[in-house]
Design an enzyme around this catalytic site. Sequence first.
Site, PDB file in Angstrom:
ATOM      1  N   GLN A  11       8.841  -7.642  -7.471  1.00 33.88           N
ATOM      2  CA  GLN A  11       9.910  -6.751  -7.193  1.00 33.88           C
ATOM      3  C   GLN A  11      11.186  -6.984  -6.863  1.00 33.88           C
ATOM      4  OE1 GLN A  11       8.515  -1.990  -7.594  1.00 33.88           O
ATOM      5  NE2 GLN A  11       7.234  -2.871  -5.975  1.00 33.88           N
ATOM      6  N   LEU A  12      11.117  -7.012  -5.635  1.00 36.15           N
ATOM      7  CA  LEU A  12      12.275  -7.135  -5.033  1.00 36.15           C
ATOM      8  C   LEU A  12      13.444  -8.876  -4.762  1.00 36.15           C
ATOM      9  CD1 LEU A  12      14.317  -6.570  -2.840  1.00 36.15           C
ATOM     10  CD2 LEU A  12      12.756  -7.898  -0.622  1.00 36.15           C
ATOM     11  N   ALA A  59       4.840 -12.035  -0.759  1.00 34.35           N
ATOM     12  CA  ALA A  59       4.306 -11.147   0.215  1.00 34.35           C
ATOM     13  C   ALA A  59       2.499 -10.560  -0.106  1.00 34.35           C
ATOM     14  CB  ALA A  59       4.813  -9.536   0.665  1.00 34.35           C
ATOM     15  N   TYR A  60       1.758 -11.558   0.326  1.00 33.21           N
ATOM     16  CA  TYR A  60       0.399 -10.906   0.032  1.00 33.21           C
ATOM     17  C   TYR A  60       0.668  -8.644  -0.330  1.00 33.21           C
ATOM     18  CZ  TYR A  60      -4.428 -10.439  -1.445  1.00 33.21           C
ATOM     19  OH  TYR A  60      -5.718  -9.491  -1.795  1.00 33.21           O
ATOM     20  N   THR A  61       0.408  -8.323  -1.541  1.00 29.69           N
ATOM     21  CA  THR A  61       1.564  -7.109  -1.132  1.00 29.69           C
ATOM     22  C   THR A  61       0.029  -5.128  -1.710  1.00 29.69           C
ATOM     23  OG1 THR A  61       2.184  -6.894  -3.954  1.00 29.69           O
ATOM     24  CG2 THR A  61       3.456  -7.169  -2.024  1.00 29.69           C
ATOM     25  N   ASP A 101       6.299   0.224   6.609  1.00 27.74           N
ATOM     26  CA  ASP A 101       5.944   1.345   7.430  1.00 27.74           C
ATOM     27  C   ASP A 101       4.653   1.023   7.929  1.00 27.74           C
ATOM     28  OD1 ASP A 101       5.694   1.408   4.362  1.00 27.74           O
ATOM     29  OD2 ASP A 101       4.427   3.312   4.516  1.00 27.74           O
ATOM     30  N   TYR A 124      -4.055  -4.931   5.308  1.00 26.58           N
ATOM     31  CA  TYR A 124      -2.535  -4.851   4.863  1.00 26.58           C
ATOM     32  C   TYR A 124      -1.315  -4.741   5.849  1.00 26.58           C
ATOM     33  CZ  TYR A 124       2.459  -4.738   2.791  1.00 26.58           C
ATOM     34  OH  TYR A 124       3.596  -4.526   2.235  1.00 26.58           O
ATOM     35  N   LYS A 128       1.029  -8.069   7.821  1.00 23.33           N
ATOM     36  CA  LYS A 128       2.415  -7.405   8.018  1.00 23.33           C
ATOM     37  C   LYS A 128       3.167  -7.795   9.410  1.00 23.33           C
ATOM     38  CE  LYS A 128       4.828  -7.668   5.098  1.00 23.33           C
ATOM     39  NZ  LYS A 128       6.450  -8.650   3.915  1.00 23.33           N
ATOM     40  N   TRP A 149       7.542   2.616  -0.136  1.00 22.39           N
ATOM     41  CA  TRP A 149       7.469   2.994  -0.955  1.00 22.39           C
ATOM     42  C   TRP A 149       8.472   2.289  -2.237  1.00 22.39           C
ATOM     43  CZ3 TRP A 149       6.027   9.227  -0.822  1.00 22.39           C
ATOM     44  CH2 TRP A 149       4.730   9.495   0.062  1.00 22.39           C
TER      45      TRP A 149
HETATM   46  N1  LIG Z   1       5.284  -2.858  -2.899  1.00 24.42           N
HETATM   47  C1  LIG Z   1       5.828  -1.359  -1.457  1.00 24.42           C
HETATM   48  O1  LIG Z   1       5.588  -0.337  -1.599  1.00 24.42           O
HETATM   49  C2  LIG Z   1       5.933  -2.422  -0.478  1.00 24.42           C
HETATM   50  C3  LIG Z   1       6.337  -0.893   0.072  1.00 24.42           C
HETATM   51  C4  LIG Z   1       6.064  -1.907   1.985  1.00 24.42           C
HETATM   52  C5  LIG Z   1       6.975  -2.826   2.089  1.00 24.42           C
HETATM   53  N2  LIG Z   1       6.853  -3.752   0.822  1.00 24.42           N
HETATM   54  C6  LIG Z   1       7.468  -5.979   1.592  1.00 24.42           C
HETATM   55  O2  LIG Z   1       8.096  -5.173   0.719  1.00 24.42           O
HETATM   56  C7  LIG Z   1       7.896  -6.866   0.070  1.00 24.42           C
HETATM   57  C8  LIG Z   1       9.150  -6.846  -1.022  1.00 24.42           C
HETATM   58  O3  LIG Z   1       6.937  -6.381  -2.285  1.00 24.42           O
HETATM   59  P1  LIG Z   1       7.422  -6.005  -3.440  1.00 24.42           P
HETATM   60  O4  LIG Z   1       7.365  -4.995  -3.691  1.00 24.42           O
HETATM   61  O5  LIG Z   1       8.432  -6.682  -4.393  1.00 24.42           O
HETATM   62  O6  LIG Z   1       5.584  -6.901  -3.760  1.00 24.42           O
HETATM   63  P2  LIG Z   1       5.757  -7.509  -5.381  1.00 24.42           P
HETATM   64  O7  LIG Z   1       6.492  -7.361  -6.271  1.00 24.42           O
HETATM   65  O8  LIG Z   1       3.826  -7.443  -5.166  1.00 24.42           O
HETATM   66  O9  LIG Z   1       5.722  -9.453  -4.959  1.00 24.42           O
HETATM   67  C9  LIG Z   1       5.598  -9.813  -3.988  1.00 24.42           C
HETATM   68  C10 LIG Z   1       5.931 -11.235  -4.718  1.00 24.42           C
HETATM   69  O10 LIG Z   1       5.769 -12.212  -3.662  1.00 24.42           O
HETATM   70  C11 LIG Z   1       4.311 -13.212  -4.661  1.00 24.42           C
HETATM   71  N3  LIG Z   1       3.679 -13.850  -3.697  1.00 24.42           N
HETATM   72  C12 LIG Z   1       2.996 -13.175  -3.130  1.00 24.42           C
HETATM   73  N4  LIG Z   1       1.944 -14.443  -2.413  1.00 24.42           N
HETATM   74  C13 LIG Z   1       2.684 -15.479  -2.127  1.00 24.42           C
HETATM   75  C14 LIG Z   1       2.586 -16.887  -1.697  1.00 24.42           C
HETATM   76  N5  LIG Z   1       1.348 -17.501  -0.693  1.00 24.42           N
HETATM   77  N6  LIG Z   1       4.102 -17.733  -1.453  1.00 24.42           N
HETATM   78  C15 LIG Z   1       4.303 -17.086  -2.581  1.00 24.42           C
HETATM   79  N7  LIG Z   1       4.830 -16.022  -3.191  1.00 24.42           N
HETATM   80  C16 LIG Z   1       3.235 -15.483  -3.438  1.00 24.42           C
HETATM   81  C17 LIG Z   1       4.109 -12.582  -5.380  1.00 24.42           C
HETATM   82  O11 LIG Z   1       3.793 -13.654  -6.710  1.00 24.42           O
HETATM   83  P3  LIG Z   1       2.683 -13.339  -7.623  1.00 24.42           P
HETATM   84  O12 LIG Z   1       2.448 -11.998  -8.263  1.00 24.42           O
HETATM   85  O13 LIG Z   1       2.223 -14.513  -8.439  1.00 24.42           O
HETATM   86  O14 LIG Z   1       1.527 -13.560  -6.965  1.00 24.42           O
HETATM   87  C18 LIG Z   1       5.241 -11.695  -5.691  1.00 24.42           C
HETATM   88  O15 LIG Z   1       6.140 -11.996  -6.991  1.00 24.42           O
HETATM   89  C19 LIG Z   1       7.229  -7.679   0.655  1.00 24.42           C
HETATM   90  O16 LIG Z   1       7.718  -8.052   1.830  1.00 24.42           O
HETATM   91  C20 LIG Z   1       6.343  -6.293   1.410  1.00 24.42           C
HETATM   92  O17 LIG Z   1       5.694  -6.420   1.688  1.00 24.42           O
HETATM   93  C21 LIG Z   1       6.051  -3.639   0.021  1.00 24.42           C
END
Ligand SMILES: NC(=O)c1ccc[n+]([C@@H]2O[C@H](COP(=O)([O-])OP(=O)(O)OC[C@H]3O[C@@H](n4cnc5c(N)ncnc54)[C@H](OP(=O)(O)O)[C@@H]3O)[C@@H](O)[C@H]2O)c1
Length: 296
Positions: A11-12, A59-61, A101, A124, A128, A149
Amino acid sequence: MRVLITGAQGQLGHELMRLAPQGFETVGMGSAELDISDAGRVAVLVAELQPQLIINAAAYTAVDKAESDMERAWAVNRDGVAHLAVAAERLSIPLLHISTDYVFAGDAREPYRECGPTGPTGVYGASKLGGELELAAKCSRYMILRTSWVFAAQGNNFVKTMLRLGRERDQLGVVADQQGCPTSAASIARALWTLAMQYRDLGSLHWGTYHFSGTPACTWHEFALEIFRQGHQQELITKIPQVRGIDSVEYPTPAKRPAWSVMDCSKLREQLGISQPDWRLELAAVITELAQSEVA
Ligand SMILES: NC(=O)c1ccc[n+]([C@@H]2O[C@H](COP(=O)([O-])OP(=O)(O)OC[C@H]3O[C@@H](n4cnc5c(N)ncnc54)[C@H](OP(=O)(O)O)[C@@H]3O)[C@@H](O)[C@H]2O)c1
């Protein structure tokens, strides 16, 4: 300025690639091209690319899956960040990183501040937090943006789940005893690019940990109601379902969710001039994008 963006298809990551300002050369790497848990690959690739800045959006999300897939969650969220931190330090370049968070226990009643005690309740959040600690220990110029979120038109998130359920059901229950702050991936990307521009122009930044999330705080139930209102207005759903507020105990998940996920974001505003976006306006932009992609 050449910027390496990891997790570029998330997403990001997607928004970072899309919103890169002029003057930045982005090199986006998906998980297939760069697995950040592979120390050797990270070292070789960063040495080859010679970026001047790294933004880690990987990240592993999968919060619930992490409870049974601990090793992988730690390998990506802690060790992967450590590998990037070492690679950045070797080139004397900064690493901008995203955290969550979920590093907090979620039992407070005041917005969490950066200096407040952490206390993750699940794998998780713990992994993190592990990444944050590794980064602080291994890299001298880093920034951690904790957010919450996250939603976007691209990827899996609460907004898209609600819109799907709105099409499938006439009524549903949504958790009403958890407070948090929805944040669009686009607003996080804009904040990160603002930081990158400040770094490019000034040659430095106030390094450290910051909070960044949307405003105002709400419950999942209130968030869902706004999604349905806007989704209906933009004809993504033909009717607004009946939405009942439920307690978390009625919606058990493998990972415990924080009841209180509200973070104080004043440090980022005061020190770096970045304000909290209104998530309702950010949601409108995402809903419009989804509506346009349905028409196309
Ligand atoms: N989503 C939320 O609600 C939320 C809330 C708070 C903080 N965050 C943080 O915000 C950041 C961005 O999250 P997002 O929402 O964009 O998550 P996302 O959509 O799940 O994207 C995470 C990306 O990381 C990739 N990834 C996973 N394992 C990897 C690895 N070993 N090496 C390289 N890439 C890898 C995934 O690829 P694959 O799909 O191919 O595995 C995916 O494209 C993260 O740090 C997350 O912890 C997210």
